[in-house]
Design a protein around this motif. Structure first.
Motif, PDB file in Angstrom:
ATOM      1  N   MET A   1      30.668  48.404  36.838  1.00 57.73           N
ATOM      2  CA  MET A   1      29.677  47.667  37.606  1.00 57.73           C
ATOM      3  C   MET A   1      29.802  46.165  37.374  1.00 57.73           C
ATOM      4  O   MET A   1      29.675  45.386  38.295  1.00 57.73           O
ATOM      5  N   ARG A   2      30.056  45.792  36.119  1.00 53.91           N
ATOM      6  CA  ARG A   2      30.175  44.372  35.780  1.00 53.91           C
ATOM      7  C   ARG A   2      31.379  43.739  36.489  1.00 53.91           C
ATOM      8  O   ARG A   2      31.303  42.606  36.947  1.00 53.91           O
ATOM      9  N   LYS A   3      32.485  44.497  36.598  1.00 53.27           N
ATOM     10  CA  LYS A   3      33.670  43.964  37.275  1.00 53.27           C
ATOM     11  C   LYS A   3      33.411  43.755  38.767  1.00 53.27           C
ATOM     12  O   LYS A   3      33.908  42.806  39.358  1.00 53.27           O
ATOM     13  N   ILE A   4      32.629  44.629  39.361  1.00 58.34           N
ATOM     14  CA  ILE A   4      32.312  44.492  40.789  1.00 58.34           C
ATOM     15  C   ILE A   4      31.477  43.241  41.020  1.00 58.34           C
ATOM     16  O   ILE A   4      31.753  42.459  41.929  1.00 58.34           O
ATOM     17  N   VAL A   5      30.469  43.039  40.186  1.00 61.87           N
ATOM     18  CA  VAL A   5      29.612  41.859  40.326  1.00 61.87           C
ATOM     19  C   VAL A   5      30.422  40.594  40.089  1.00 61.87           C
ATOM     20  O   VAL A   5      30.284  39.604  40.819  1.00 61.87           O
ATOM     21  N   ARG A   6      31.295  40.614  39.084  1.00 63.70           N
ATOM     22  CA  ARG A   6      32.133  39.451  38.798  1.00 63.70           C
ATOM     23  C   ARG A   6      33.090  39.170  39.964  1.00 63.70           C
ATOM     24  O   ARG A   6      33.309  38.019  40.334  1.00 63.70           O
TER      25      ARG A   6
END
Length: 49
Positions: A1-6
């Protein structure tokens, strides 16, 4: 999820950077050292997580 937001954040920052670079074109004719632009490029192309 963090990679998608980044990834989404970098996408929008990259698009805003293009507009920012167009506004700075007259400045780039005089000098190539613009600290704000350098900071944005470091953020976009920094591979550290």
């Amino acid at each position: 999820m963090r990679k998608i937001v980044r990834g989404i954040t970098k996408f929008f920052v990259a698009n805003l950077t293009v507009a920012f670079a167009m506004m700075l074109l007259p400045v780039f004719l005089i000098t190539d050292n613009v600290e704000a632009f350098e900071a944005i490029m470091d953020y976009l192309f920094n591979n550290k997580s």
